[in-house]
Scaffold this motif. Sequence first.
Motif, PDB file in Angstrom:
ATOM      1  N   SER A  77       0.828  -1.212   0.000  1.00  0.00           N
ATOM      2  CA  SER A  77       0.000   0.000   0.000  1.00  0.00           C
ATOM      3  C   SER A  77       0.847   1.240   0.000  1.00  0.00           C
ATOM      4  O   SER A  77       1.932   1.267   0.576  1.00  0.00           O
ATOM      5  CB  SER A  77      -0.921   0.021   1.221  1.00  0.00           C
ATOM      6  N   ALA A  78       0.319   2.225  -0.677  1.00  0.00           N
ATOM      7  CA  ALA A  78       1.004   3.524  -0.695  1.00  0.00           C
ATOM      8  C   ALA A  78      -0.026   4.564  -1.057  1.00  0.00           C
ATOM      9  O   ALA A  78      -1.009   4.264  -1.745  1.00  0.00           O
ATOM     10  CB  ALA A  78       2.124   3.505  -1.712  1.00  0.00           C
ATOM     11  N   ASN A  79       0.221   5.741  -0.626  1.00  0.00           N
ATOM     12  CA  ASN A  79      -0.767   6.769  -0.904  1.00  0.00           C
ATOM     13  C   ASN A  79      -0.518   7.505  -2.198  1.00  0.00           C
ATOM     14  O   ASN A  79      -1.414   8.077  -2.798  1.00  0.00           O
ATOM     15  CB  ASN A  79      -0.797   7.785   0.256  1.00  0.00           C
ATOM     16  N   ASP A  80       0.662   7.499  -2.614  1.00  0.00           N
ATOM     17  CA  ASP A  80       0.995   8.239  -3.833  1.00  0.00           C
ATOM     18  C   ASP A  80       1.010   7.275  -5.011  1.00  0.00           C
ATOM     19  O   ASP A  80       1.035   6.052  -4.841  1.00  0.00           O
ATOM     20  CB  ASP A  80       2.360   8.909  -3.650  1.00  0.00           C
ATOM     21  N   VAL A  81       0.989   7.837  -6.160  1.00  0.00           N
ATOM     22  CA  VAL A  81       1.035   6.996  -7.365  1.00  0.00           C
ATOM     23  C   VAL A  81       2.453   6.461  -7.543  1.00  0.00           C
ATOM     24  O   VAL A  81       3.422   7.206  -7.555  1.00  0.00           O
ATOM     25  CB  VAL A  81       0.623   7.822  -8.608  1.00  0.00           C
ATOM     26  N   HIS A  82       2.480   5.172  -7.713  1.00  0.00           N
ATOM     27  CA  HIS A  82       3.802   4.526  -7.830  1.00  0.00           C
ATOM     28  C   HIS A  82       4.324   4.692  -9.255  1.00  0.00           C
ATOM     29  O   HIS A  82       3.620   4.492 -10.236  1.00  0.00           O
ATOM     30  CB  HIS A  82       3.626   3.054  -7.447  1.00  0.00           C
ATOM     31  N   GLN A  83       5.578   5.072  -9.360  1.00  0.00           N
ATOM     32  CA  GLN A  83       6.156   5.266 -10.694  1.00  0.00           C
ATOM     33  C   GLN A  83       6.945   4.043 -11.148  1.00  0.00           C
ATOM     34  O   GLN A  83       6.597   3.383 -12.104  1.00  0.00           O
ATOM     35  CB  GLN A  83       7.081   6.478 -10.671  1.00  0.00           C
ATOM     36  N   GLU A  84       8.052   3.825 -10.469  1.00  0.00           N
ATOM     37  CA  GLU A  84       8.829   2.651 -10.860  1.00  0.00           C
ATOM     38  C   GLU A  84       9.621   2.129  -9.674  1.00  0.00           C
ATOM     39  O   GLU A  84       9.732   2.784  -8.648  1.00  0.00           O
ATOM     40  CB  GLU A  84       9.752   2.956 -12.039  1.00  0.00           C
ATOM     41  N   SER A  85      10.169   0.939  -9.893  1.00  0.00           N
ATOM     42  CA  SER A  85      10.966   0.330  -8.824  1.00  0.00           C
ATOM     43  C   SER A  85      12.278  -0.157  -9.401  1.00  0.00           C
ATOM     44  O   SER A  85      12.364  -0.485 -10.584  1.00  0.00           O
ATOM     45  CB  SER A  85      10.207  -0.850  -8.238  1.00  0.00           C
ATOM     46  N   PHE A  86      13.296  -0.181  -8.535  1.00  0.00           N
ATOM     47  CA  PHE A  86      14.563  -0.761  -8.972  1.00  0.00           C
ATOM     48  C   PHE A  86      15.289  -1.319  -7.758  1.00  0.00           C
ATOM     49  O   PHE A  86      14.863  -1.119  -6.622  1.00  0.00           O
ATOM     50  CB  PHE A  86      15.425   0.267  -9.721  1.00  0.00           C
ATOM     51  N   CYS A  93      15.256  -2.881  -2.339  1.00  0.00           N
ATOM     52  CA  CYS A  93      14.341  -2.582  -3.436  1.00  0.00           C
ATOM     53  C   CYS A  93      13.805  -1.176  -3.172  1.00  0.00           C
ATOM     54  O   CYS A  93      13.408  -0.856  -2.055  1.00  0.00           O
ATOM     55  CB  CYS A  93      13.223  -3.606  -3.535  1.00  0.00           C
ATOM     56  N   VAL A  94      13.834  -0.368  -4.164  1.00  0.00           N
ATOM     57  CA  VAL A  94      13.467   1.045  -4.011  1.00  0.00           C
ATOM     58  C   VAL A  94      12.259   1.352  -4.878  1.00  0.00           C
ATOM     59  O   VAL A  94      12.214   0.993  -6.051  1.00  0.00           O
ATOM     60  CB  VAL A  94      14.638   1.956  -4.430  1.00  0.00           C
ATOM     61  N   TYR A  95      11.255   2.000  -4.277  1.00  0.00           N
ATOM     62  CA  TYR A  95      10.073   2.415  -5.031  1.00  0.00           C
ATOM     63  C   TYR A  95      10.056   3.925  -5.113  1.00  0.00           C
ATOM     64  O   TYR A  95      10.170   4.606  -4.106  1.00  0.00           O
ATOM     65  CB  TYR A  95       8.800   1.939  -4.332  1.00  0.00           C
ATOM     66  N   SER A  96       9.887   4.439  -6.306  1.00  0.00           N
ATOM     67  CA  SER A  96       9.808   5.901  -6.427  1.00  0.00           C
ATOM     68  C   SER A  96       8.375   6.297  -6.740  1.00  0.00           C
ATOM     69  O   SER A  96       7.628   5.562  -7.400  1.00  0.00           O
ATOM     70  CB  SER A  96      10.744   6.391  -7.523  1.00  0.00           C
ATOM     71  N   PHE A  97       7.963   7.474  -6.200  1.00  0.00           N
ATOM     72  CA  PHE A  97       6.597   7.956  -6.355  1.00  0.00           C
ATOM     73  C   PHE A  97       6.601   9.289  -7.062  1.00  0.00           C
ATOM     74  O   PHE A  97       7.622   9.926  -7.223  1.00  0.00           O
ATOM     75  CB  PHE A  97       5.944   8.104  -4.970  1.00  0.00           C
ATOM     76  N   GLU A  98       5.380   9.685  -7.409  1.00  0.00           N
ATOM     77  CA  GLU A  98       5.247  10.960  -8.117  1.00  0.00           C
ATOM     78  C   GLU A  98       5.728  12.123  -7.281  1.00  0.00           C
ATOM     79  O   GLU A  98       6.536  12.920  -7.711  1.00  0.00           O
ATOM     80  CB  GLU A  98       3.788  11.200  -8.500  1.00  0.00           C
ATOM     81  N   ASN A 139      11.907   2.260   0.552  1.00  0.00           N
ATOM     82  CA  ASN A 139      12.734   1.104   0.259  1.00  0.00           C
ATOM     83  C   ASN A 139      12.627   0.080   1.368  1.00  0.00           C
ATOM     84  O   ASN A 139      12.109   0.346   2.447  1.00  0.00           O
ATOM     85  CB  ASN A 139      14.196   1.518   0.077  1.00  0.00           C
ATOM     86  N   ALA A 140      13.105  -1.112   1.024  1.00  0.00           N
ATOM     87  CA  ALA A 140      13.173  -2.191   2.007  1.00  0.00           C
ATOM     88  C   ALA A 140      14.478  -2.923   1.782  1.00  0.00           C
ATOM     89  O   ALA A 140      14.970  -3.010   0.659  1.00  0.00           O
ATOM     90  CB  ALA A 140      11.991  -3.133   1.828  1.00  0.00           C
ATOM     91  N   THR A 141      15.035  -3.452   2.847  1.00  0.00           N
ATOM     92  CA  THR A 141      16.361  -4.065   2.773  1.00  0.00           C
ATOM     93  C   THR A 141      16.290  -5.564   2.975  1.00  0.00           C
ATOM     94  O   THR A 141      15.526  -6.032   3.828  1.00  0.00           O
ATOM     95  CB  THR A 141      17.257  -3.478   3.877  1.00  0.00           C
ATOM     96  N   ILE A 142      17.066  -6.267   2.176  1.00  0.00           N
ATOM     97  CA  ILE A 142      17.231  -7.707   2.376  1.00  0.00           C
ATOM     98  C   ILE A 142      18.719  -7.957   2.459  1.00  0.00           C
ATOM     99  O   ILE A 142      19.487  -7.537   1.591  1.00  0.00           O
ATOM    100  CB  ILE A 142      16.666  -8.521   1.196  1.00  0.00           C
TER     101      ILE A 142
END
Lengths: 289, 472
Positions: free
Chosen positions: A65-74, A109-114, A120-123
């Motif tokens: 879940s996120a409140n902003d529009v998800h753009q991309e992940s890397f 893993c990094v998620y960028s938003f508008e 991000n989350a770490t493994i």
Amino acid sequence: MICLTFFSFSLTYNLPCFFFLFLPLPSFLLWLIRVSSSEPSIAVSESVTLPVEGDALTLQCNLTSANDVHQESFWMKNGEEIPDTRSPNKNTEYRLHRPRADDAGVYMCVYSFEMAPPGNATIEVKSSPEIVGHKRSENKNEGETAVLYCKSLGYPLPVWTWRKFENGVFREIDNNTERHSISSKDNYTELQITTLDIIADPGEYHCNATNIIGSRDEKSILRVRSLLAPLWPLLGVLFEIIILVIIIVVYEKRKKPEDLQDDDDPAGPVKTNSTNNHKDKNLRQRNTN
Amino acid sequence: MPPAAASKLDYVPPDGGWGWAVVLGAFISIGFSYAFPKSLTVYFKEIQAYFSVSYSQIAWVSSVMLATMYAAGPIASILVNRYGSRPVVMVGGLMVSAGMILASFGTSIVHLYLCVGVIGGLGLALNLQPSLTIVGSYFLVKRPLANGLAMTGSPVVLFTLAPLNQFLFDSFGWRGSFLILGAIVMNCCVAGALMRPVNKNIKPIPKTAPPNGEVSEEKQDETKSEGCLKRFVDVSLFRHRGFLIYLIGNCVMFFGLFAPVVFLAPYARHQGIDEYSSALLLSIFAVVDMFVRPSTGFLGNTKWIRPKIQYFFSFAVLFNGVCHLLCPLAQGHAGLIVYTVFFGIAFGMLCALLFETLMDLIGAQRFSTAVGLVTIIECGPVLLGPPICGALVDSLGDYKYLFYMCGIILVGCGLFFFIMHYYNYKKLEEEKDKSASVETRTPEEEEVELKPSPESPRFDGFLIPNQILNDR
């Protein structure tokens, strides 16, 4: 605050709260409300310790879940972006084929938003250290400086120790002695021995890398050449040469009188023959001429 | 057969007996001369690290050594003419030895240039020339075979020195190795000890009848003048047709001869072959070379080839060129091995005949001076060839252009040799026919030793009168 909680569950029931909301709240409060309730939540796979069963290891991240529009992940490894991992998916995964110590590290893993900042989350992928670069043997002359080194791969970064194996016992090398100095950094360590001593220094040196998962050891053999070492072969070869030259010269001197004798006998008559011939020829020619 | 040729020199070459011991000595000397500069490359990496210099600076050591070896040719010729082969070879061996031992105590790269490069190179030059000369003085009938055997020294010594150097380097480091190499090189002194001056006892004695006295006086005058300053550089050689052909052809040829050898291993690595297999190619090359050289000498000695040995040499040059032109067609490891084998055959044939052809053209008496002149003039192409080819590879980015260039140069030289030697043989036939008619009128002049003249085909018995003719 209760109203806010209720707000997230129902819009229609709590009229008072509803009314509350239409009051002109300061805009920054609105912003605060929006931000504090819009932390993206990411489901991640667990941290792993190598080696794993099977051919591949998959790291997964799911943006639930996120409140902003998800753009991309890397994906990032040890703080650097991994190329070709950008995708617009919310559910992203990164595959490691036949993971080795080289693949260990901190993955993110990094998620960028508008508009919101990226989440991000770490493994963590851990493994015991693996020593990949070291000199199997080093040959140096007396009095020179020898440098033994070891390189490793793995995460977490290991602690290095150097030991010398003599008489069946490991003896740890002190960093404080005047001739030895150890410098270790991350995945690389170096042992420097100055003014090599031919009695004390040659032998087996072990570099040891230890982290919470495990430890690994590699050995390097140090040989110290004496400055006088080439002297014996040198004298040996010179001796051989002198002997050969003497043999050849003596053989020749002994043959020479025989040679002269042999030559005199055929040469004598031959010469006389030839001179006779010359004389005869000349006479003949003179006669003919 | 031989007696006619023999009277051109003032003695009969033994063609055997102690001559084979001399060939052994020449084998060792020539082997060290050619193989030593190449084998030192094993040490370069460590020396480069020790003195903290770039690779090109360290490669200069080999280049200086090779340059000095070629450039000191005339000096060696003068010394050989004056003192004979034996002392010169022994002094040469001592010089190289001293150079290497001094170099082992070197404190800077310039030290190495001087000790290994200049002193070592000079010593090697004093080894090379006399060895070639003395083989020519001991052999006539079996000379191509003797030359082929002597030249086999180069690949054999290289093949031995390469792993030996590696072993020495691992055991003793570069300083210790240089010290021991200095001792090993002294084996050239042993080789020199074997080079007993040939027994010229068929010289007529001055004490006997006057005609012989005249002859010997003239001969003495000649030898005196040969030792004279004026004769240090025998300029008359430049008017010798055969010599000019040889000189021009060889100078152009050397531009393209050694470059493929130098670039064989890098080319193999460029094709994706691993380092060990690339080094194996050079070993294959050396082994093939080793067997081809004596075989070529033997072939050159046969009665079909000996009279026209210049054509055999031209063929060898042409074969080299064709090999290089076809090299880019070789694909993969197997293809390169085939190329290396053919290249080894071609190169071996060429090297075995290299000095035999000069002896054939000039004759044993003037050979020493001739070879000195040839080596100093060849110095340029030998040194410039590989770097120019290297620059070509760097600028065009592909090795095949290197092979095309070398192939074209060699094919061109081969054709040049064929044509020019055809012309030369024709001219010699004409001269011989002319002199045949002269011979019936003045046989007396066969005693008289005039200026040495070019050697012509040996087996027709009309050599003697050719001495009367000048080759101008």
